[in-house]
Enzyme design. Structure first.
Site, PDB file in Angstrom:
ATOM      1  N   HIS A   1       0.874  -1.192   0.000  1.00  0.00           N
ATOM      2  CA  HIS A   1       0.000   0.000   0.000  1.00  0.00           C
ATOM      3  C   HIS A   1       0.904   1.232   0.000  1.00  0.00           C
ATOM      4  O   HIS A   1       1.666   1.433  -0.932  1.00  0.00           O
ATOM      5  CB  HIS A   1      -0.940  -0.116   1.215  1.00  0.00           C
ATOM      6  CG  HIS A   1      -1.996   0.935   1.329  1.00  0.00           C
ATOM      7  ND1 HIS A   1      -2.419   1.700   0.276  1.00  0.00           N
ATOM      8  CD2 HIS A   1      -2.743   1.356   2.398  1.00  0.00           C
ATOM      9  CE1 HIS A   1      -3.366   2.539   0.687  1.00  0.00           C
ATOM     10  NE2 HIS A   1      -3.572   2.356   1.970  1.00  0.00           N
TER      11      HIS A   1
ATOM     12  N   HIS B   1      -2.630  -2.011  -9.718  1.00  0.00           N
ATOM     13  CA  HIS B   1      -3.568  -1.436  -8.753  1.00  0.00           C
ATOM     14  C   HIS B   1      -4.830  -2.276  -8.748  1.00  0.00           C
ATOM     15  O   HIS B   1      -5.234  -2.782  -9.788  1.00  0.00           O
ATOM     16  CB  HIS B   1      -3.908   0.005  -9.148  1.00  0.00           C
ATOM     17  CG  HIS B   1      -4.485   0.787  -8.016  1.00  0.00           C
ATOM     18  ND1 HIS B   1      -5.817   0.729  -7.696  1.00  0.00           N
ATOM     19  CD2 HIS B   1      -3.904   1.614  -7.118  1.00  0.00           C
ATOM     20  CE1 HIS B   1      -6.022   1.496  -6.644  1.00  0.00           C
ATOM     21  NE2 HIS B   1      -4.887   2.039  -6.267  1.00  0.00           N
TER      22      HIS B   1
ATOM     23  N   ASP C   1       2.600   5.605  -6.756  1.00  0.00           N
ATOM     24  CA  ASP C   1       3.876   5.504  -6.051  1.00  0.00           C
ATOM     25  C   ASP C   1       5.082   5.404  -6.973  1.00  0.00           C
ATOM     26  O   ASP C   1       6.219   5.456  -6.505  1.00  0.00           O
ATOM     27  CB  ASP C   1       3.871   4.273  -5.130  1.00  0.00           C
ATOM     28  CG  ASP C   1       2.956   4.491  -3.944  1.00  0.00           C
ATOM     29  OD1 ASP C   1       2.958   5.614  -3.437  1.00  0.00           O
ATOM     30  OD2 ASP C   1       2.261   3.551  -3.552  1.00  0.00           O
TER      31      ASP C   1
HETATM   32  N1  ACO Z   1       4.464  -6.683 -10.791  1.00  0.00           N
HETATM   33  C1  ACO Z   1       4.344  -7.890 -11.406  1.00  0.00           C
HETATM   34  N2  ACO Z   1       3.201  -8.573 -11.458  1.00  0.00           N
HETATM   35  C2  ACO Z   1       2.129  -8.037 -10.857  1.00  0.00           C
HETATM   36  C3  ACO Z   1       2.187  -6.785 -10.206  1.00  0.00           C
HETATM   37  C4  ACO Z   1       3.414  -6.114 -10.190  1.00  0.00           C
HETATM   38  N3  ACO Z   1       3.537  -4.925  -9.596  1.00  0.00           N
HETATM   39  N4  ACO Z   1       0.970  -6.495  -9.690  1.00  0.00           N
HETATM   40  C5  ACO Z   1       0.182  -7.531 -10.011  1.00  0.00           C
HETATM   41  N5  ACO Z   1       0.874  -8.446 -10.727  1.00  0.00           N
HETATM   42  C6  ACO Z   1       0.354  -9.680 -11.323  1.00  0.00           C
HETATM   43  C7  ACO Z   1       0.110 -10.741 -10.266  1.00  0.00           C
HETATM   44  O1  ACO Z   1       1.228 -11.569 -10.082  1.00  0.00           O
HETATM   45  C8  ACO Z   1      -1.072 -11.486 -10.858  1.00  0.00           C
HETATM   46  O2  ACO Z   1      -0.589 -12.319 -11.893  1.00  0.00           O
HETATM   47  P1  ACO Z   1      -1.249 -13.771 -12.146  1.00  0.00           P
HETATM   48  O3  ACO Z   1      -2.646 -13.460 -12.607  1.00  0.00           O
HETATM   49  O4  ACO Z   1      -0.381 -14.423 -13.156  1.00  0.00           O
HETATM   50  O5  ACO Z   1      -1.243 -14.469 -10.816  1.00  0.00           O
HETATM   51  C9  ACO Z   1      -1.892 -10.386 -11.537  1.00  0.00           C
HETATM   52  O6  ACO Z   1      -0.936  -9.369 -11.857  1.00  0.00           O
HETATM   53  C10 ACO Z   1      -2.973  -9.797 -10.639  1.00  0.00           C
HETATM   54  O7  ACO Z   1      -2.366  -9.400  -9.418  1.00  0.00           O
HETATM   55  P2  ACO Z   1      -3.133  -9.339  -8.015  1.00  0.00           P
HETATM   56  O8  ACO Z   1      -2.125  -9.393  -6.928  1.00  0.00           O
HETATM   57  O9  ACO Z   1      -4.233 -10.353  -8.021  1.00  0.00           O
HETATM   58  O10 ACO Z   1      -3.795  -7.916  -8.119  1.00  0.00           O
HETATM   59  P3  ACO Z   1      -4.360  -7.099  -6.912  1.00  0.00           P
HETATM   60  O11 ACO Z   1      -5.393  -6.233  -7.463  1.00  0.00           O
HETATM   61  O12 ACO Z   1      -4.750  -7.993  -5.793  1.00  0.00           O
HETATM   62  O13 ACO Z   1      -3.065  -6.286  -6.403  1.00  0.00           O
HETATM   63  C11 ACO Z   1      -1.516  -4.577  -5.953  1.00  0.00           C
HETATM   64  C12 ACO Z   1      -2.901  -4.938  -6.505  1.00  0.00           C
HETATM   65  C13 ACO Z   1      -1.379  -5.124  -4.502  1.00  0.00           C
HETATM   66  C14 ACO Z   1      -1.359  -3.074  -5.912  1.00  0.00           C
HETATM   67  C15 ACO Z   1      -0.434  -5.226  -6.853  1.00  0.00           C
HETATM   68  O14 ACO Z   1      -0.578  -4.745  -8.178  1.00  0.00           O
HETATM   69  C16 ACO Z   1       0.984  -4.983  -6.348  1.00  0.00           C
HETATM   70  O15 ACO Z   1       1.464  -5.730  -5.499  1.00  0.00           O
HETATM   71  N6  ACO Z   1       1.684  -3.927  -6.861  1.00  0.00           N
HETATM   72  C17 ACO Z   1       3.015  -3.610  -6.420  1.00  0.00           C
HETATM   73  C18 ACO Z   1       2.932  -2.813  -5.093  1.00  0.00           C
HETATM   74  C19 ACO Z   1       2.427  -1.412  -5.314  1.00  0.00           C
HETATM   75  O16 ACO Z   1       2.899  -0.687  -6.187  1.00  0.00           O
HETATM   76  N7  ACO Z   1       1.491  -1.013  -4.440  1.00  0.00           N
HETATM   77  C20 ACO Z   1       0.938   0.341  -4.454  1.00  0.00           C
HETATM   78  C21 ACO Z   1      -0.482   0.334  -4.887  1.00  0.00           C
HETATM   79  S1  ACO Z   1      -1.102   1.969  -4.955  1.00  0.00           S
HETATM   80  C22 ACO Z   1      -1.385   2.370  -3.321  1.00  0.00           C
HETATM   81  O17 ACO Z   1      -1.746   1.576  -2.536  1.00  0.00           O
HETATM   82  C23 ACO Z   1      -1.217   3.694  -2.976  1.00  0.00           C
END
Ligand code: ACO
Length: 431
Positions: free
Chosen positions: A268, A307, A363
């Site tokens: 987050h 996201h 971010d």
């Molecule tokens: N890098 C690589 N792969 C990713 C990323 C990433 N940053 N984010 C998601 N994926 C992939 C997952 O591995 C998954 O792949 P799969 O379908 O083969 O298993 C798919 O994309 C969906 O990912 P989920 O984790 O199910 O998506 P969710 O909506 O639950 O997660 C989140 C959102 C937590 C923000 C995620 O994208 C992430 O971890 N990002 C990196 C951390 C980040 O930048 N967080 C800040 C968010 S903005 C904020 O809170 C202010």
């Protein structure tokens, strides 16, 4: 056009149910009538991570994740970032309307005049270890304010809520400033009421021996815009925690401490810190392709990308990219920028990221700006927390005033998968 209902046939019993649909949603308790026997608890919806659950109604922030739209109280984020100030936006988020001049003057006066901390808080911060993470200091110190303002427990008293709102919005930057100065071994810099909200925050971070600190207008404006962009984002995890803790009728200092603790997490608000670590580890733009390969192979994530709601470019990331260039013009180009741009370029052309609709989020670039402003990376989530405080408070207040929610503690159900009933086994008989 049919009626606004959902017809459900339970194939276990052959019974049919009509469930009303309002605003594209069904009420989850309506599922409870669907049961196989009198003893059956009834159907529940199973939704780990709240992928498709709306726990509340809200009038504060609108997001369309597919189109990349973000609006506070109906106003597009792009217009607010260009024309407004953080304190004006904070008023808007809290009250629902842009303030008139007297309203803004009154709000700003009250926020500015609640920025000083009780001197005992200083002793409290003194007690932290020299390398304590500023976010840990912020979380515990804002929680500790609950012991200084015992009137805060009168959560249904509008006057008390207003007072705590002034205090929280005003004191978060002061706590953050003190935490920062503690971590770099500098004397605390006290608030300066002549300065703007963000100008004063810069003063508490960077004032040295000068009698009066003058923030650079470009940095002051850049920080103000960043604060506007971070002010609210509907039902994200920290806001959900604020509402959840608030639903137990805890005081707002404890609830904000809990919300800030959620924000601290690297998935987050802690992501901006992780982005900088990731960029430094990559080290050079030539190493970007191999890093992307690693991510695609499941070894780590591309921090600052993806996201839960946005399946398009995060509108805040676009604005931040522009602000970044203003700051770099003044402070010099951040050497990590080239790595970030290359990561973005490659990721946006790569099937893995395209298929999963992964775009830069808020971010991805904010950390580069903060770093260029001279801030150490563990301060990044702290800046996010200051800006988000008004969003948390607005949601807390909205929840407390919502007749459907104010007397309902947030208490989800579970699907129990544990052991059936069994008898206690004396220790000598256990295997
Ligand atoms: N890098 C690589 N792969 C990713 C990323 C990433 N940053 N984010 C998601 N994926 C992939 C997952 O591995 C998954 O792949 P799969 O379908 O083969 O298993 C798919 O994309 C969906 O990912 P989920 O984790 O199910 O998506 P969710 O909506 O639950 O997660 C989140 C959102 C937590 C923000 C995620 O994208 C992430 O971890 N990002 C990196 C951390 C980040 O930048 N967080 C800040 C968010 S903005 C904020 O809170 C202010």
């Amino acid at each position: 056009m049919g009626s606004d209902t959902l017809t459900v046939i339970d194939n276990r019993t052959g019974r049919q149910y009509e469930i009303p649909i309002h605003d594209g949603a069904i009420n989850a308790p309506d599922l409870r009538q669907i049961r196989v026997s009198e003893e059956d608890f009834g159907l529940v919806s199973y939704d780990p991570g709240f992928m498709n659950t709306a726990p509340c109604q809200s009038k504060i922030t609108f997001i369309d994740g597919d189109q990349g739209i973000l609006r506070y109280r109906g106003y597009p984020i792009e217009e607010l970032a260009e024309k407004s100030t953080y304190l004006e936006v904070a008023y808007l988020i809290l009250h629902g309307e842009l303030p008139t001049k007297p309203q803004l003057d009154d709000w700003s006066y009250n926020v500015i005049h609640h920025s000083i901390l009780h001197e005992n808080i200083k002793k409290f911060i003194d007690g932290f270890h020299h390398d304590a993470h500023p976010m840990g200091m912020l979380v515990s110190t804002v929680g500790a304010l609950s012991t200084f303002y015992t009137d805060a427990k009168h959560i249904f008293d509008a006057e008390s809520r207003t007072k705590q709102t002034y205090r929280l919005v005003a004191k978060m930057p002061t706590i953050a400033g003190f935490a920062y100065r503690h971590s770099i071994g500098m004397p605390y810099a006290y608030p300066d009421n002549d300065l703007s909200y963000t100008g004063n925050f810069l003063n508490m971070l960077f004032k040295m021996t000068e009698l009066k600190y003058q923030p650079h207008p470009v940095l002051e404006r850049a920080l103000d815009v960043l604060f506007i962009l971070h002010a609210d984002h509907e039902q994200n995890i920290s806001t959900n925690v604020m509402r959840g803790v608030g639903s137990a009728h805890s005081d707002p200092y404890c609830a904000v401490a809990a919300a800030a603790a959620a924000l601290y997490g690297p998935l987050h608000g802690g992501a901006n810190e992780q982005v900088l670590k990731m960029l430094s580890e990559i080290g050079h733009k030539d190493k970007v392709p191999s890093f992307i390969q690693k991510v695609k192979a499941g070894d780590g994530r591309l921090m600052g990308f993806g996201h839960r709601v946005y399946k398009n470019y995060d509108p805040r990331a676009k604005i931040i990219k522009k602000v970044a260039y203003d700051v770099f013009e003044l402070k010099g180009r951040n050497p990590l920028l080239d790595i970030a741009l290359e990561l973005e370029r490659i990721a946006l052309e790569d099937d893995y990221f395209i298929k999963r609709k992964l775009y830069p989020n808020v971010d991805f670039y904010s950390g580069l700006i903060y770093q260029s402003m001279g801030l150490q990376i563990d301060m990044f989530p702290v800046l996010f927390a200051i800006a988000r405080t008004i969003g948390w408070i607005a949601h807390w207040e909205e929840m407390l005033l919502d007749p459907e929610q104010k007397m309902k503690i947030a208490r989800p159900r579970q699907l129990y998968r544990g052991a059936e009933k069994r008898g206690y086994v004396p220790i000598e008989k256990r295997k």
